[in-house]
Design an enzyme around this catalytic site. Structure first.
Site, mmCIF file in Angstrom:
data_model
loop_
_atom_site.group_PDB
_atom_site.id
_atom_site.type_symbol
_atom_site.label_atom_id
_atom_site.label_comp_id
_atom_site.label_asym_id
_atom_site.label_seq_id
_atom_site.Cartn_x
_atom_site.Cartn_y
_atom_site.Cartn_z
ATOM 1 N N HIS A 66 0.843 -1.209 0.000
ATOM 2 C CA HIS A 66 0.000 0.000 0.000
ATOM 3 C C HIS A 66 0.876 1.255 0.000
ATOM 4 O O HIS A 66 1.262 1.757 1.056
ATOM 5 C CB HIS A 66 -0.906 -0.010 1.231
ATOM 6 C CG HIS A 66 -2.001 1.014 1.175
ATOM 7 N ND1 HIS A 66 -3.205 0.833 1.802
ATOM 8 C CD2 HIS A 66 -2.086 2.222 0.569
ATOM 9 C CE1 HIS A 66 -3.975 1.891 1.596
ATOM 10 N NE2 HIS A 66 -3.298 2.756 0.840
ATOM 11 N N HIS A 68 1.507 5.177 -2.086
ATOM 12 C CA HIS A 68 1.134 6.216 -3.042
ATOM 13 C C HIS A 68 2.422 6.904 -3.500
ATOM 14 O O HIS A 68 2.964 7.762 -2.785
ATOM 15 C CB HIS A 68 0.196 7.228 -2.388
ATOM 16 C CG HIS A 68 -1.084 6.632 -1.881
ATOM 17 N ND1 HIS A 68 -2.242 6.595 -2.630
ATOM 18 C CD2 HIS A 68 -1.387 6.029 -0.698
ATOM 19 C CE1 HIS A 68 -3.208 6.013 -1.927
ATOM 20 N NE2 HIS A 68 -2.701 5.658 -0.749
ATOM 21 N N HIS A 187 -10.544 0.462 0.099
ATOM 22 C CA HIS A 187 -10.602 1.487 1.149
ATOM 23 C C HIS A 187 -12.009 1.428 1.716
ATOM 24 O O HIS A 187 -12.979 1.814 1.052
ATOM 25 C CB HIS A 187 -10.306 2.873 0.574
ATOM 26 C CG HIS A 187 -10.351 3.967 1.604
ATOM 27 N ND1 HIS A 187 -9.272 4.771 1.871
ATOM 28 C CD2 HIS A 187 -11.343 4.383 2.438
ATOM 29 C CE1 HIS A 187 -9.594 5.631 2.825
ATOM 30 N NE2 HIS A 187 -10.857 5.417 3.189
ATOM 31 N N HIS A 243 -5.755 -0.675 5.483
ATOM 32 C CA HIS A 243 -5.613 0.111 6.713
ATOM 33 C C HIS A 243 -6.751 -0.067 7.720
ATOM 34 O O HIS A 243 -7.471 0.878 8.068
ATOM 35 C CB HIS A 243 -5.399 1.588 6.417
ATOM 36 C CG HIS A 243 -6.230 2.161 5.297
ATOM 37 N ND1 HIS A 243 -7.592 1.978 5.185
ATOM 38 C CD2 HIS A 243 -5.868 2.921 4.240
ATOM 39 C CE1 HIS A 243 -8.023 2.611 4.104
ATOM 40 N NE2 HIS A 243 -6.995 3.185 3.522
ATOM 41 N N ASN A 289 -6.865 8.701 6.815
ATOM 42 C CA ASN A 289 -8.185 8.091 6.648
ATOM 43 C C ASN A 289 -8.029 6.591 6.438
ATOM 44 O O ASN A 289 -7.267 6.189 5.562
ATOM 45 C CB ASN A 289 -8.908 8.681 5.431
ATOM 46 C CG ASN A 289 -9.721 9.905 5.774
ATOM 47 O OD1 ASN A 289 -10.060 10.143 6.925
ATOM 48 N ND2 ASN A 289 -10.017 10.710 4.766
ATOM 49 N N ASP A 316 0.982 2.485 3.981
ATOM 50 C CA ASP A 316 0.090 3.508 3.442
ATOM 51 C C ASP A 316 0.849 4.825 3.293
ATOM 52 O O ASP A 316 0.383 5.889 3.711
ATOM 53 C CB ASP A 316 -1.161 3.683 4.305
ATOM 54 C CG ASP A 316 -2.204 4.586 3.647
ATOM 55 O OD1 ASP A 316 -2.045 4.922 2.464
ATOM 56 O OD2 ASP A 316 -3.178 4.967 4.332
ATOM 57 N N HIS A 320 2.419 14.354 1.254
ATOM 58 C CA HIS A 320 1.861 15.653 0.884
ATOM 59 C C HIS A 320 2.827 16.744 1.327
ATOM 60 O O HIS A 320 3.644 16.544 2.238
ATOM 61 C CB HIS A 320 0.524 15.904 1.593
ATOM 62 C CG HIS A 320 -0.554 14.934 1.256
ATOM 63 N ND1 HIS A 320 -1.233 14.960 0.059
ATOM 64 C CD2 HIS A 320 -1.073 13.884 1.958
ATOM 65 C CE1 HIS A 320 -2.124 13.980 0.045
ATOM 66 N NE2 HIS A 320 -2.050 13.323 1.179
ATOM 67 N N GLY A 335 -2.875 11.620 5.220
ATOM 68 C CA GLY A 335 -1.809 10.679 4.902
ATOM 69 C C GLY A 335 -0.473 11.139 5.450
ATOM 70 O O GLY A 335 -0.266 12.327 5.709
#
Length: 454
Positions: A66, A68, A187, A243, A289, A316, A320, A335
């Site tokens: 997981h 990003h 999710h 998650h 989240n 996860d 940002h 996140g």
């Protein structure tokens, strides 16, 4: 093909090697991208290069299910090089990239374009999720032609071609995934309940963290998991709950497993090690989240982790810019940057006796590879890929986000003292990280496809 009479490319010696049969004072030999021998030093073949690991732990590289990686239109948050450099620094040798990007990964064309964009930048193995397409029959092409390894479905908002309120479209998509024998990561937060609760708190003029927690409550997670399980039962799809955060959500997962459904689940270090009190004290830096929960939920996750009810540990990793974390809470980006902290945080729990090393490796390396069908990865075995991390189990250090390779140089774990530093990372038999420095070149990593590798 390697012959025992020939010199191998690499020998790693003087290590404590973690294998499926236990930890041994030994070493291993690597030829090309594969492990060809795990043995005592006297039984290792001659090598072009020999590295003395000075008694450190030699573990399978982590397989993070997981992540990003951002890139493309979100490269200002993270790009494929910085994200995979963060992975290498954290001892993560394979990452699976999520599809909520710009553009959204949801078609043969967008998967191919994402792989092309990543190919000359990555330094570890990268596989890709796709969101579901608008036309369910295109799912096969996304896997077979595009190379996606699995699908990701967001039940909390529309990402990709399917409205999370449209049960018939979801059923069609899950049937396609079942026919392709690929898992669907979910999710699990129910969109209808989120919208209803959001209207309620707005009507009552509630604001701040308490209002956010009311909207994103454990009941919202539980309802989504129950709905997902029902759809999986009807279609025969394999689903993976991302998650997991609450005892209510856990109960729904356990009920689905008891029914014999093909359901797996993951938990993150932040949901294991932080509570809602950390969210209240740290603010949006700790906003994720589903959100952080009270200690009773954390305790239930730990119990389930120890008894084997939870399948996977995943970061996860969701980077940002710091300034994006601090508008009003409804607009703040959720996140954290987790690739570089996951292994040290979890190894510290091993050192404290809260977790066994065997459980850590099973959940962070072996089981993720099994769920995604990544043959030869996640374990130190002869014939397997030489994806490895060397950990100095005695080194203590403080987490300092300013030193992260990730562009997101902030963390709710800032200042924590952890034990067990990743000191070397090998990917496909090549050294990519040495004492915190990335020594691989952009593009040295490998894209992993479901049906083939390139």
């Amino acid at each position: 093909m390697w012959s025992e009479e020939l010199t191998v490319d690499l020998v790693l010696k003087n290590a404590r090697v973690f294998t499926p049969n236990g930890i041994f004072n030994a070493g291993l030999a690597v030829e090309g991208d594969r492990i060809v021998r795990v043995a005592k030093e006297t039984n290792l073949p001659p090598a072009s290069e020999t590295v003395n690991l000075n008694g450190d732990l030699l573990l399978p590289g982590l397989v993070d299910i997981h992540v990003h990686l951002r890139g493309q239109g979100l490269s200002y948050k993270e790009d494929f090089y910085t994200g995979t450099a963060a992975a290498a620094a954290g001892g993560v040798t394979t990452v699976v990239d999520m599809p909520n990007n710009i553009p959204v990964t949801m078609s043969v064309e967008t998967v191919k374009e994402r792989i092309k964009s990543a190919g000359d930048k990555i330094v570890v193995n990268v596989a890709f999720y796709s969101a579901f397409p608008e036309k369910h029959e295109e799912a096969k092409r996304i896997v077979v032609e595009g190379g996606a390894i699995a699908f990701k479905f967001f039940m909390s908002r529309k990402v990709g071609g399917i409205d999370p309120k449209d049960n018939s479209a979801i059923l069609e998509a899950l049937r396609e995934a079942a026919g392709l024998d690929v898992p669907v990561a979910i999710h699990a937060e129910d969109i209808r309940l989120i919208e209803e609760r959001k209207k309620k708190v707005e009507l009552l003029e509630k604001e701040g963290i308490e209002a956010y927690l009311e909207v994103h409550s454990p009941s919202v997670e539980k309802a989504a998991i129950e709905r997902a399980a029902g759809l999986a039962e009807e279609t025969g799809a394999k689903i993976h709950i991302c998650h997991l955060s609450s005892s209510k959500g856990l109960g729904a997962v356990l009920a689905a497993k008891k029914k014999g459904l093909q359901v797996s689940c993951e938990v993150t270090p932040h949901h294991l090690l932080l509570t809602v009190e950390d969210l209240k004290s740290k603010g949006a830096t700790a906003l994720v989240n589903p959100p952080l929960r009270p200690k009773r939920d954390v305790d239930s996750l730990w119990k389930a982790l120890r008894d084997g009810s939870i399948d996977v540990l995943a970061s996860d990793h969701a980077p940002h810019r710091l300034e994006e974390k601090f508008p009003p809470i409804w607009e703040a980006k959720t996140g954290i940057s987790g690739l570089e902290t996951m292994l040290p945080l979890l190894f510290t729990q091993v050192d404290r006796g809260l977790l066994t090393l065997e459980t850590l490796i099973r959940m962070a390396s072996e089981r993720p590879a099994e769920i995604l069908g990544l043959e030869g990865r996640g374990r130190i075995v002869e014939g397997g890929y030489a994806d490895l991390v060397v950990v100095d189990p005695s080194e203590r250090f403080r987490i300092d986000p300013s030193t992260f390779h990730s562009k997101a140089k902030h963390s709710p774990f800032e200042g924590w003292t952890v034990k067990g530093r990743p000191v070397k990372t090998f990917v496909n038999g090549r050294l990519v990280m040495d004492e915190g420095e990335i020594v691989a070149k952009p593009g040295d990593g490998r894209v992993i496809r479901r049906l083939r590798e390139a």
